[in-house]
Write a protein that holds these residues in place. Structure first.
Motif, mmCIF file in Angstrom:
data_model
loop_
_atom_site.group_PDB
_atom_site.id
_atom_site.type_symbol
_atom_site.label_atom_id
_atom_site.label_comp_id
_atom_site.label_asym_id
_atom_site.label_seq_id
_atom_site.Cartn_x
_atom_site.Cartn_y
_atom_site.Cartn_z
ATOM 1 N N ILE A 157 -0.731 6.455 -2.777
ATOM 2 C CA ILE A 157 -1.190 7.454 -1.817
ATOM 3 C C ILE A 157 -0.514 8.780 -2.154
ATOM 4 C CG2 ILE A 157 -1.235 8.051 0.648
ATOM 5 C CD1 ILE A 157 -1.288 5.108 1.277
ATOM 6 N N THR A 214 0.819 -1.209 0.000
ATOM 7 C CA THR A 214 0.000 0.000 0.000
ATOM 8 C C THR A 214 0.854 1.261 0.000
ATOM 9 O OG1 THR A 214 -1.719 -1.197 1.216
ATOM 10 C CG2 THR A 214 -1.875 1.203 1.181
ATOM 11 N N ASN A 215 1.950 1.246 0.749
ATOM 12 C CA ASN A 215 2.813 2.432 0.851
ATOM 13 C C ASN A 215 3.886 2.497 -0.230
ATOM 14 O OD1 ASN A 215 1.584 3.628 3.077
ATOM 15 N ND2 ASN A 215 2.819 2.490 4.552
ATOM 16 N N LYS A 274 2.386 11.231 2.112
ATOM 17 C CA LYS A 274 1.474 10.515 2.997
ATOM 18 C C LYS A 274 1.805 9.023 2.966
ATOM 19 C CE LYS A 274 -1.252 14.164 3.645
ATOM 20 N NZ LYS A 274 -1.409 14.825 4.965
ATOM 21 N N SER A 275 1.598 8.360 4.097
ATOM 22 C CA SER A 275 1.726 6.905 4.141
ATOM 23 C C SER A 275 0.929 6.379 5.322
ATOM 24 C CB SER A 275 3.192 6.469 4.258
ATOM 25 O OG SER A 275 3.752 6.895 5.485
ATOM 26 N N LEU A 276 0.450 5.156 5.189
ATOM 27 C CA LEU A 276 -0.312 4.523 6.262
ATOM 28 C C LEU A 276 0.615 4.011 7.355
ATOM 29 C CD1 LEU A 276 -3.001 2.350 4.444
ATOM 30 C CD2 LEU A 276 -3.427 4.294 5.933
ATOM 31 N N GLU A 277 0.107 3.985 8.582
ATOM 32 C CA GLU A 277 0.827 3.344 9.677
ATOM 33 C C GLU A 277 0.692 1.835 9.511
ATOM 34 O OE1 GLU A 277 1.056 4.600 13.795
ATOM 35 O OE2 GLU A 277 -0.380 6.177 13.310
ATOM 36 N N VAL A 291 8.101 7.297 3.972
ATOM 37 C CA VAL A 291 7.455 5.990 3.866
ATOM 38 C C VAL A 291 8.383 4.870 4.289
ATOM 39 C CG1 VAL A 291 5.948 6.746 2.024
ATOM 40 C CG2 VAL A 291 8.119 5.683 1.440
ATOM 41 N N LEU A 293 -2.851 7.496 9.239
ATOM 42 C CA LEU A 293 -1.707 7.952 8.461
ATOM 43 C C LEU A 293 -0.535 8.235 9.389
ATOM 44 C CD1 LEU A 293 -3.496 10.388 6.001
ATOM 45 C CD2 LEU A 293 -2.425 8.215 5.400
ATOM 46 N N ARG A 294 0.664 7.990 8.903
ATOM 47 C CA ARG A 294 1.853 8.299 9.689
ATOM 48 C C ARG A 294 1.993 9.810 9.843
ATOM 49 N NH1 ARG A 294 5.301 3.910 10.223
ATOM 50 N NH2 ARG A 294 5.180 2.303 8.602
ATOM 51 N N SER A 338 11.272 -0.930 4.182
ATOM 52 C CA SER A 338 11.052 -0.137 2.977
ATOM 53 C C SER A 338 10.441 -0.999 1.885
ATOM 54 C CB SER A 338 12.382 0.442 2.482
ATOM 55 O OG SER A 338 13.189 -0.591 1.933
ATOM 56 N N CYS A 392 1.323 -7.806 6.794
ATOM 57 C CA CYS A 392 1.051 -6.372 6.837
ATOM 58 C C CYS A 392 0.265 -6.094 8.118
ATOM 59 C CB CYS A 392 0.246 -5.985 5.596
ATOM 60 S SG CYS A 392 -0.209 -4.258 5.500
#
Length: 506
Positions: free
Chosen positions: A277, A270-271, A281-284, A492, A486-487, A364, A408
């Protein structure tokens, strides 16, 4: 749209026909009643999704054609009133040859995933029960069989908190199960060997294993039969078309797909590396390695284990999950095992996003791809081979292969389902002036069996006026429990999330 393909998942008329894979024949799942989700969309919402396809813009594009994405596409396609309103985007599985150079990755590229109605965490138990209730319907709609009802066995020491929580949740939900002590285990499963004084929760019905690969095929076949367009291509980036009321999904190799709403169901990817995204922006999410070993068996060994259930065992200094013999597409009969030795006791209490022993963080996107392209770590393969000899000593594998995958994980231990919102509570895309972006990701090593209900909730989040299933009243499935995070950092490749206590593996 350029790159769009109608029809079956692989473009052929026969892609949804059943195929034999069982060793030996197993019980098939019948359609079950339960929370079907059929009333999840109001008539107002359903009407809203039918207008304006003449402008070449989908109402919804699902990016990620795996277990959750295919389920979301099926549920969405079955609830809109005209064809061509939903598209499912994702590359086809690469051939096994040349996996070291492959680009398409997915946890569903395999034949065996444990499925069960019991779980120490009640939310995951409910997600599984809802999904399993619909297995028969999915198989009937698609003509693809994917579930083998061989039962499930969870084993641990006599003071196991996880087994107690599992049994308590099962009793509360009306799930049939039995407690088995050491002598009952020996009598019922004489080919399995456990430490002294072991006890188990035996779940004989609506449990066993699924073919993840064939479940995705079944969901995709059902979705395309309901009017979903299947786009077999890799999404490279998503651009918010400010002021035009949609966003554009750019495909690798050329071509675009446009949609008012995009649902990302890309799991560990996803990231990145694709720019899905918005920048910064990136998801936690915390990606970790996982590894399994495939032990090829003789016909004679497979016959001796023909009544073997799926198995999860966790003791003070080791844990393992084992699938019974399954015939793979290349003709091998495979017994699959994942697990590791642990340095100290790791009791299980409640939800967690922790890495179990035998796993490590993938910080990463580059680390993630590099890991997927390996066959795992030789030391871990040797350790799991030793564990198999302890658990099922009579088996003599003909061949041993290992496979790398990834988990994940979210900080809540539950999947993310919903629209991506910024710190100000507004959509990270431009709302009414552009498209809307949603996610359904973060399986936490537990989502394969539960993917249909996760996909249903995601389709509801995207298409319902209120952003969630208006008929959903169960407190465990309240929308706020699945809110994506979001982080705070724009990097990322940020450090992994803090680790918590380890949870049982799927």
């Amino acid at each position: 749209e350029e790159g769009r393909k109608r029809g079956r998942a692989d473009g052929s008329a026969s892609s949804c026909s059943p195929a034999s894979r069982r060793v030996p024949s197993r019980r098939r799942m019948r359609p079950a009643t339960g929370h079907s989700g059929e009333s999840s969309f109001s008539e107002e919402t359903r009407a809203d999704t039918t207008s304006g396809y003449s402008d070449g813009v989908y109402e919804l594009v699902v990016v990620g054609a795996g277990l959750i994405g295919a389920a979301a596409a099926r549920h969405a396609a079955q609830r809109v009133l005209s064809r061509g309103r939903v598209a499912l985007v994702g590359p086809a599985e690469d051939p096994r040859e040349g996996w070291a150079e492959r680009r398409a990755f997915g946890a569903h590229h395999d034949e065996g995933r444990i499925t069960r109605c019991t779980d120490p965490e009640p939310t995951w138990a409910l997600l599984a029960q809802r999904s399993i209730d619909r297995y028969g319907t999915i198989a009937n709609e698609s003509g693809v069989e994917f579930f083998d009802e061989v039962g499930h066995l969870a084993v641990g020491p006599p003071d196991s908190l996880s087994l107690s929580a599992r049994a308590s949740n099962a009793a509360a939900a009306g799930v049939p199960f039995e407690w088995l002590d050491e002598s009952a285990l020996r009598l019922r499963f004489p080919y399995l060997h456990f430490p002294p004084n072991a006890k188990a929760v035996w779940e004989p019905q609506r449990s066993g294993y699924i073919s993840a690969r064939r479940l995705v095929k079944a969901q995709t076949c059902s979705a395309t039969s309901s009017g979903c367009d299947r786009v077999e291509a890799e999404a490279e980036r998503i651009v918010d078309e400010d002021g035009r009321g949609f966003c554009t999904v750019h495909l690798r190799g050329g071509g675009v797909v446009r949609a008012r709403k995009v649902l990302l169901a890309c799991g560990a990817f996803t990231n990145g590396p694709a720019a899905l995204i918005p920048e910064g922006k990136s998801l936690e999410l915390n990606n970790t390695t996982t590894q399994t070993v495939h032990f090829s068996l003789s016909e004679a060994d497979a016959a001796r284990l023909q009544k073997m259930p799926s198995l999860i065992a966790k003791f003070d200094h080791w844990w393992a999950y084992v699938l019974p013999p399954i015939r793979y597409p290349d003709g091998r009969i495979v017994l699959k095992l994942g697990g590791a030795r642990t340095a100290a006791a790791t009791p299980v209490t409640g939800a967690s996003n922790a890495s179990l022993a035998g796993t490590r963080p993938l910080a990463s996107p580059a680390d993630l791809i590099e890991w997927y392209r390996t066959a795992g770590e030789p030391a871990a393969t040797a350790e799991m081979a030793e564990m198999l000899r302890s658990l099922i000593p009579e088996v003599e594998p003909l061949e041993v292969r290992s496979d790398a995958c990834a988990n994940c994980r979210t900080p809540t231990g539950l999947p993310y389902i919903g629209e991506l919102l910024g710190d100000d509570g507004r959509p990270i895309l431009r709302g009414g002036d552009g498209g809307h972006m949603y996610v359904a990701t973060g399986g936490n090593g537990l989502a394969a069996k539960s993917s249909d209900e996760i996909g249903r909730l995601a389709a509801c989040a995207v298409l319902s006026v209120g952003g969630w299933d208006p008929e959903e009243k169960h407190p465990l499935l309240a929308a706020e429990r699945f809110t994506p995070r979001l982080r705070p950092s724009v990097n990322v490749q940020a450090s992994p999330l803090p680790q918590q206590k380890a949870k049982w593996y799927d």
